[in-house]
Design an enzyme around this catalytic site. Structure first.
Site, PDB file in Angstrom:
ATOM      1  N   ASN A   1      -1.072   8.454  -4.864  1.00 11.03           N
ATOM      2  CA  ASN A   1       0.241   7.496  -4.857  1.00 11.03           C
ATOM      3  C   ASN A   1       1.275   8.370  -5.056  1.00 11.03           C
ATOM      4  O   ASN A   1       1.402   9.872  -5.974  1.00 11.03           O
ATOM      5  CB  ASN A   1      -0.255   6.944  -5.740  1.00 11.03           C
ATOM      6  CG  ASN A   1      -1.249   5.703  -5.646  1.00 11.03           C
ATOM      7  OD1 ASN A   1      -1.824   6.091  -4.904  1.00 11.03           O
ATOM      8  ND2 ASN A   1      -1.667   4.966  -6.625  1.00 11.03           N
TER       9      ASN A   1
ATOM     10  N   GLU B   1      -1.095   5.336  -1.428  1.00  6.96           N
ATOM     11  CA  GLU B   1       0.571   4.226  -1.800  1.00  6.96           C
ATOM     12  C   GLU B   1       1.136   4.781  -1.964  1.00  6.96           C
ATOM     13  O   GLU B   1       1.331   5.904  -1.808  1.00  6.96           O
ATOM     14  CB  GLU B   1       0.014   3.719  -3.710  1.00  6.96           C
ATOM     15  CG  GLU B   1      -0.332   2.517  -4.081  1.00  6.96           C
ATOM     16  CD  GLU B   1      -0.248   1.959  -5.682  1.00  6.96           C
ATOM     17  OE1 GLU B   1       0.884   1.947  -5.984  1.00  6.96           O
ATOM     18  OE2 GLU B   1      -1.416   1.832  -6.505  1.00  6.96           O
TER      19      GLU B   1
ATOM     20  N   HIS C   1      -7.883  -1.258 -12.550  1.00  9.13           N
ATOM     21  CA  HIS C   1      -6.717  -0.529 -11.359  1.00  9.13           C
ATOM     22  C   HIS C   1      -5.580  -1.443 -12.785  1.00  9.13           C
ATOM     23  O   HIS C   1      -5.203  -2.282 -12.432  1.00  9.13           O
ATOM     24  CB  HIS C   1      -6.038  -1.691 -10.469  1.00  9.13           C
ATOM     25  CG  HIS C   1      -5.084  -0.889  -9.326  1.00  9.13           C
ATOM     26  ND1 HIS C   1      -4.556  -0.659  -8.502  1.00  9.13           N
ATOM     27  CD2 HIS C   1      -3.342  -1.177  -9.961  1.00  9.13           C
ATOM     28  CE1 HIS C   1      -3.549  -0.482  -8.526  1.00  9.13           C
ATOM     29  NE2 HIS C   1      -2.664  -0.657  -9.827  1.00  9.13           N
TER      30      HIS C   1
ATOM     31  N   GLU D   1      -4.008   5.696 -10.898  1.00 10.94           N
ATOM     32  CA  GLU D   1      -2.896   6.212 -11.127  1.00 10.94           C
ATOM     33  C   GLU D   1      -3.398   6.640 -12.881  1.00 10.94           C
ATOM     34  O   GLU D   1      -2.537   5.778 -14.398  1.00 10.94           O
ATOM     35  CB  GLU D   1      -1.413   5.603 -11.790  1.00 10.94           C
ATOM     36  CG  GLU D   1      -1.353   5.311 -10.350  1.00 10.94           C
ATOM     37  CD  GLU D   1       0.183   5.295  -9.417  1.00 10.94           C
ATOM     38  OE1 GLU D   1       1.011   4.818 -11.297  1.00 10.94           O
ATOM     39  OE2 GLU D   1       1.332   4.497  -8.575  1.00 10.94           O
TER      40      GLU D   1
ATOM     41  N   TYR E   1       5.904   8.652  -4.623  1.00 12.93           N
ATOM     42  CA  TYR E   1       7.052   7.130  -4.423  1.00 12.93           C
ATOM     43  C   TYR E   1       8.004   8.068  -4.081  1.00 12.93           C
ATOM     44  O   TYR E   1       9.335   7.150  -4.020  1.00 12.93           O
ATOM     45  CB  TYR E   1       7.689   5.984  -5.536  1.00 12.93           C
ATOM     46  CG  TYR E   1       6.381   4.916  -5.337  1.00 12.93           C
ATOM     47  CD1 TYR E   1       6.286   3.927  -4.799  1.00 12.93           C
ATOM     48  CD2 TYR E   1       4.915   5.367  -5.796  1.00 12.93           C
ATOM     49  CE1 TYR E   1       5.423   2.461  -5.001  1.00 12.93           C
ATOM     50  CE2 TYR E   1       4.293   3.720  -5.681  1.00 12.93           C
ATOM     51  CZ  TYR E   1       4.326   3.307  -5.315  1.00 12.93           C
ATOM     52  OH  TYR E   1       3.567   2.179  -4.939  1.00 12.93           O
TER      53      TYR E   1
ATOM     54  N   ARG F   1      -6.801  -1.948   0.626  1.00  9.41           N
ATOM     55  CA  ARG F   1      -6.673  -1.043  -0.503  1.00  9.41           C
ATOM     56  C   ARG F   1      -7.141  -2.346  -1.465  1.00  9.41           C
ATOM     57  O   ARG F   1      -5.768  -3.283  -2.166  1.00  9.41           O
ATOM     58  CB  ARG F   1      -5.699  -0.323  -1.654  1.00  9.41           C
ATOM     59  CG  ARG F   1      -6.801   0.682  -2.348  1.00  9.41           C
ATOM     60  CD  ARG F   1      -5.826   1.409  -2.649  1.00  9.41           C
ATOM     61  NE  ARG F   1      -6.340   2.072  -4.546  1.00  9.41           N
ATOM     62  CZ  ARG F   1      -5.508   2.125  -5.282  1.00  9.41           C
ATOM     63  NH1 ARG F   1      -4.450   1.483  -5.008  1.00  9.41           N
ATOM     64  NH2 ARG F   1      -5.443   2.330  -6.065  1.00  9.41           N
TER      65      ARG F   1
END
Ligand code: NOJ
Length: 492
Positions: A326, A396, A141, A186, A328, A96
């Site tokens: 994405n 991600e 991005h 995002e 985390y 990516r």
């Protein structure tokens, strides 16, 4: 090219979690990710125009840890062949990467196309294909051409028009090599960081206002690019296109009905604000209701949340071929206030009526990443069930540390446990998750954290003009996972 090491599997019980002994399904795609500004450098070379983060880091070095910027970054503009060799040796199925809008359209507009920028990406994409690595290309991005920022950026709907025109150029020149497109990366981070908390460029704190305008323009921009691809390119190029949406898992802090409801409201305001219009149609109802109630009590003439027309709702609904996710970490969510309480100045947190915390026992080296694999599994299941069973690609996920150590056992622990949770979501919960992407291939420019937080499988020496790359232990470990499709020995 790299040192040869004999890989040993991580024990079946790693930390306090038992790892799945299932095999990754056939066709499952492993990859890594990067983004143009974070790795390319060459910020003003070969005709590239200035963009938001060039301007932000140059104008406000004090807002970036140690005053760093991405002027050189990993120097991937010059070292892309070495990067592709590293990817090839790793054995990934996909990579990516993002295109820098102002490298191909220096002013952001299609009246001026920079052939050198086009050539750069064609070389990269062609070489990836030749090495059997599928490019997964993000159009945006976070590097907005500076003129568009000066015209209001993501709070001005004209940005959606310019993005659509840029996307058409990208499809035209690169579509031959790209089967998976991502429009925007995002939006939640851009809108919250850029236009509400001020923690990301352009650093605005337009509390309770900017974020909603930004969400509106993002969703429109995405839908326009989707329709251009669908109407003008899909039949010939036969690719797929979606958006990448980011969210931690929102877990209720207690079993009280107030906290359980607050957690769902949090999901709608963070994830649903972007996903609902695209996968279900219109904003989530709780967002519409809460913002309308508070806006009225605050004395606004209309809701702070822009309204979609019915035509726009229909135009945006269904504009995704998969769900790019994405994630985390996980947050614990508590009830803070009802929509009609704590009225005063506009505030996104009060619109949600929630407060957020983390469990201090969750492993972490930086404030925004916590190792909570069960939260990841719940998030996958939630996204799948909430948004009509889309194919999910994890675009991600990864671990940040401050040391950048080559013996990065914490990164291996985190990714192993998240992959194990993914297997559980797939096999036990029936979630159609078809790919996983480590952020990141390389240590790189981590936005306002500069080079102080490292997420790469490969270390980059930012003190060295040559930007020497050295694979970390996690690189060799991940290489073995990709090869064996297994996390533990018993699975083989
Ligand atoms: C979010 C962004 O997409 C990426 O640019 C960033 O570096 C990572 N996640 C880590 O923060």
């Amino acid at each position: 090219m790299f040192k040869f090491i004999v890989f040993l599997f991580i024990p079946c019980v790693f930390g306090d979690a038992t790892l799945s002994n299932r095999t990754f399904p056939d066709g499952f795609s492993f990859g890594t990710a990067t983004a143009a500004y974070q790795i390319e450098g060459a910020w003003n070379e070969d005709g590239k125009g200035e963009q938001l983060w060039d301007w932000y880091t140059h104008t406000y070095p004090d807002k970036i840890d140690l005053g760093y910027n991405g002027d050189v970054a990993c120097d991937s503009y010059h070292k892309w062949q070495e990067d592709i060799q590293i990817l090839k040796d790793l054995g990934v199925q996909h990579y990516r990467l993002s295109i820098s809008w102002s490298r191909i359209l220096p002013n952001g507009t299609v009246n001026n196309i920079n052939q050198k920028g086009i050539d750069y990406y064609i070389n990269v994409l062609k070489t990836l294909k030749e090495n059997n690595i599928e490019p997964m290309v993000t159009l945006y991005h976070w590097d907005l051409p500076i003129i568009l920022h000066q015209m209001g950026g993501w709070t001005n709907p004209i940005t959606a028009e310019y993005f659509a025109e840029y996307s058409r150029i990208a499809f035209k020149y690169f579509g031959e090599y790209v089967k998976t497109w991502i429009t925007l990366n995002e939006p939640q981070s851009t809108c919250w960081g850029g236009y509400d908390s001020g923690s990301k460029a352009p650093g605005y704190t337009l509390a309770g206002l900017g974020l909603y305008e930004c969400a509106y323009v993002h969703v429109l921009a995405h839908a326009k690019a989707y329709h251009i691809y669908d109407n003008e390119f899909r039949a010939q190029q036969k690719g797929r296109i979606s958006i990448v949406i980011d969210s931690p898992w929102a877990e209720a802090a207690s079993n009280s009905s107030e906290d359980v409801e607050a957690a769902q409201t949090e999901r709608e305001f963070v994830l649903g604000l972007y996903a609902n219009p695209i996968y279900l149609g219109n904003w989530p109802q709780v967002v519409i209701d809460n913002v309308a109630t508070r806006s009225e009590l605050e004395g606004f003439a209309q809701s702070r949340l822009p309204q979609f027309t019915q035509e726009q709702i229909d135009y945006i609904n269904g504009t995704a071929d998969f769900f790019g996710l994405n994630t985390y970490g996980t947050n614990l969510i508590s009830h803070l206030n009802k929509p009609n309480e704590n009225i005063g100045v506009p505030n996104y947190g009060l619109d949600k009526g929630t407060s957020s915390s983390v469990d201090p026992s969750w492993p972490s080296d930086v404030p925004w990443v916590h190792q909570v694999p069960w939260g990841f599994r719940k998030l996958l299941k939630y996204v799948y069930e909430q948004y009509n069973h889309p194919e999910i690609i994890v675009t991600e996920n990864g671990w940040a540390d401050k040391t950048g150590t080559l013996t990065d056992i914490d990164r291996q622990s985190y990714i192993t446990q998240y992959l194990s949770a993914l297997l559980d979501a797939y096999y036990e919960d029936g979630v159609n998750v078809t790919g996983y992407t480590v952020w990141s291939l390389l240590d790189n420019f981590e936005w306002t954290n500069g080079y102080t937080q490292k997420l790469g499988l490969v270390q980059v020496d930012f003190e060295d003009a040559n930007r020497t790359r050295t694979p970390k232990d996690s690189y060799y470990w991940f290489q073995n996972v990709i090869k064996t499709k297994c996390l533990v020995e018993e699975c083989l």
